[in-house]
Enzyme design. Structure first.
Site, PDB file in Angstrom:
ATOM      1  CE  LYS A  80      -3.973   2.011   2.469  1.00 45.83           C
ATOM      2  NZ  LYS A  80      -4.899   1.874   3.603  1.00 45.83           N
ATOM      3  CB  SER A 155      -8.285   3.740   2.589  1.00 46.31           C
ATOM      4  OG  SER A 155      -7.451   3.138   3.563  1.00 46.31           O
ATOM      5  CB  SER A 179      -8.514   0.815   5.483  1.00 45.10           C
ATOM      6  OG  SER A 179      -9.215   1.998   5.253  1.00 45.10           O
TER       7      SER A 179
HETATM    8  N1  GLN Z   1     -13.251   4.212   5.910  1.00 42.86           N
HETATM    9  C1  GLN Z   1     -12.741   4.623   7.192  1.00 42.86           C
HETATM   10  C2  GLN Z   1     -12.366   6.071   7.117  1.00 42.86           C
HETATM   11  O1  GLN Z   1     -12.669   6.663   6.161  1.00 42.86           O
HETATM   12  C3  GLN Z   1     -11.592   3.782   7.573  1.00 42.86           C
HETATM   13  C4  GLN Z   1     -10.398   4.051   6.787  1.00 42.86           C
HETATM   14  C5  GLN Z   1      -9.221   3.267   7.229  1.00 42.86           C
HETATM   15  O2  GLN Z   1      -9.358   2.233   7.908  1.00 42.86           O
HETATM   16  N2  GLN Z   1      -8.067   3.777   6.894  1.00 42.86           N
HETATM   17  O3  GLN Z   1     -11.776   6.630   7.988  1.00 42.86           O
END
Ligand code: GLN
Length: 484
Positions: A80, A155, A179
């Site tokens: 990532k 994400s 995410s």
């Molecule tokens: N979708 C969640 C957010 O927008 C979690 C994102 C994540 O785990 N980085 O914060």
């Protein structure tokens, strides 16, 4: 099957027997990327030295630069793009870091180098990991390999899609509120968020420092255990890393779940959850019962406050973590008439819409006069959520829920409605607030062939308990049907 479609443990067997070389796998991955990447866009950067890495791997093994016991040597892995790699551009999906080349490796990268993996490239993600769809990336969205026009989740959408599209054997993601697990669910692969403190965060571009964890994506549970073995362990460079022994996670893969106690939280089977998701998860639970598990209903009474609590804590920490991007030390810079003007112009130009939204929310929650009402209060509720889990885990071994309330949604469907987007993490967020580990494994398809994920949550540092149940279920579901 092509080599790029196999799991790491299958490839390792062939490599060890010298039936294939790492170069063969790399070539298969490169071929797949050439054929499908234009439709998927899983990567922000693809390395052009994959073959060179493969060429050197045997020498590294024989000279002891790579751990001889490693099950990962010669295996292509995607990373990532918020995990720093020495000399490789690392953008976090943001314009403000579009030109950032870290001068050091994250601890997980050091560990993977020692394990002898082949690095494929850096995967696409929501900007700074803010999102659930990979649409907020400054580099354009990733498309779900299951269906054109659908998001891969986020994400870590690029990491999930890379494995699902056979453009990588394994990948790394980060999980602050879901995410890893949510995109794993939407793309039909395995994804795990380890216990907070299990895997070093050194070199991970920080979002919510009290929530972030790095974790694996894989095709199956065995590969998840193998990669987790390589990532885990104490690191003095991360003050929140926990110093306790790392078990061999592959030993947990026994198939036997007789007598395991599984809790089903009544608060998670709420109205608004997609009917096909609900049905698939219920069927998986029935299957686990037939395999000998004991299933009981439990209650996590503070669940309804999890999303609100998370969006105070996570944005507060994000706004503070993002203060460092000011055009001075690294990253994007826009000149101004004074230093303050330069800061303003750099940040206005460098951050996307969602990042700005979070900086404003977080700064507000932390500001004098509001701190007690928001940040302090959210942290008190966070304690209540953690205590909910502690109480339940005195009685059960693992908790099972859907990973996401819906299968993959359409690109653009939730982008203009942040609240709707935030609600897609309703089942994953609590684990981050409590610091407990969680996995998402495939548990079926909708009638339109969209993947559905099953979430298994465990006690602090009981990744083994989760893997054991996941593996037992996978042995059934692998044969093409998702229930007994
Ligand atoms: N979708 C969640 C957010 O927008 C979690 C994102 C994540 O785990 N980085 O914060």
């Amino acid at each position: 099957m092509e080599l790029n479609e196999l799991a790491c443990h299958e490839l390792h067997e062939k490599l060890a027997k010298k039936e294939i070389t790492s170069m063969d796998i790399v070539k298969a991955v490169e071929k797949q990327i050439a054929a499908t990447e234009k439709n998927i866009h899983a990567y922000i950067t693809i390395f052009d030295d994959m073959e060179e890495q493969a060429r050197k791997i045997v020498d590294k093994l024989t000279s002891g630069q790579v751990d001889k016991e490693s099950l990962l040597w010669g295996i292509p892995v995607a990373i990532k793009d918020n995990i720093c790699m020495d000399g490789r551009r690392t953008t976090a999906g943001s314009k403000i870091l579009h030109n950032f080349i870290p001068p050091y490796d994250a601890t997980v990268i050091e560990k993977l180098k020692n394990a002898g993996v082949i690095f494929i490239g850096k995967t696409n993600m929501d900007e700074f990991a803010f999102g659930s769809s990979t649409e907020t990336s400054n580099f354009g969205p990733t498309i779900n390999p299951s269906r054109e026009g659908r998001v891969p989740g986020g994400s870590s959408g690029g990491s999930a899609a890379a494995v699902a599209a056979d453009e990588a054997i394994l990948s790394l993601g980060s999980d602050t509120g879901g995410s890893i697990r949510q995109p794993a669910s939407l793309c039909g692969v395995v994804g795990m968020k380890p216990t907070y403190g299990r895997v070093s965060r050194y070199g991970l571009i920080a979002f919510g420092s009290s929530l972030d964890q790095i974790g694996p994506f894989s095709r199956d549970v065995t590969d998840c255990a193998i990669l987790l073995n390589a990532l885990s362990g104490y690191d003095s460079r991360d003050s929140t890393s926990v110093n306790r022994p790392v078990p061999d996670y592959t030993k947990a893969l026994t198939k036997n779940i007789r007598g395991v106690k599984i809790g089903i939280p009544k608060e998670y089977f709420i109205e608004g959850i997609n009917a096909e998701v609900k049905k698939a998860v219920e069927r998986a639970i029935e299957t686990l019962k037939k395999l000998g598990a004991e299933v009981v209903e439990i209650s996590l009474p503070h669940t309804e406050y999890a999303v609100a609590t998370y969006y105070i804590v996570a944005t507060a920490e994000a706004s503070s973590n993002l203060a460092r991007y000011d055009g001075v030390k690294y990253g994007h810079r826009k000149e101004g008439t004074s230093i303050v003007d330069m800061y303003g112009k750099t940040r206005a130009d460098g951050f996307g819409k969602e990042a700005k939204r979070r900086i404003m929310l977080g700064t507000y929650a932390l500001s004098a006069g509001y701190y007690d009402a928001y940040y302090l209060k959210a942290n008190k509720v966070r304690t209540l959520i953690r205590q909910d889990f502690e109480k339940v885990f005195a009685k059960v071994d693992v908790i099972i829920t859907p990973t996401s309330p819906t299968p993959a949604f359409k690109i653009g469907e939730k982008l203009d409605d942040p609240l709707k987007m935030y609600l897609s993490d309703i089942f994953t967020i609590s684990a981050n607030l409590a610091g407990i580990p969680g996995i998402s494994i495939p548990c079926g398809l909708t009638k339109n062939d969209l993947p559905i994920g099953l979430q298994i949550l465990g006690k602090h540092f009981d990744e083994e308990g989760i893997l054991r149940v996941a593996y037992a279920y996978e042995q059934i579901s692998k044969r093409g049907f998702y229930g007994l």
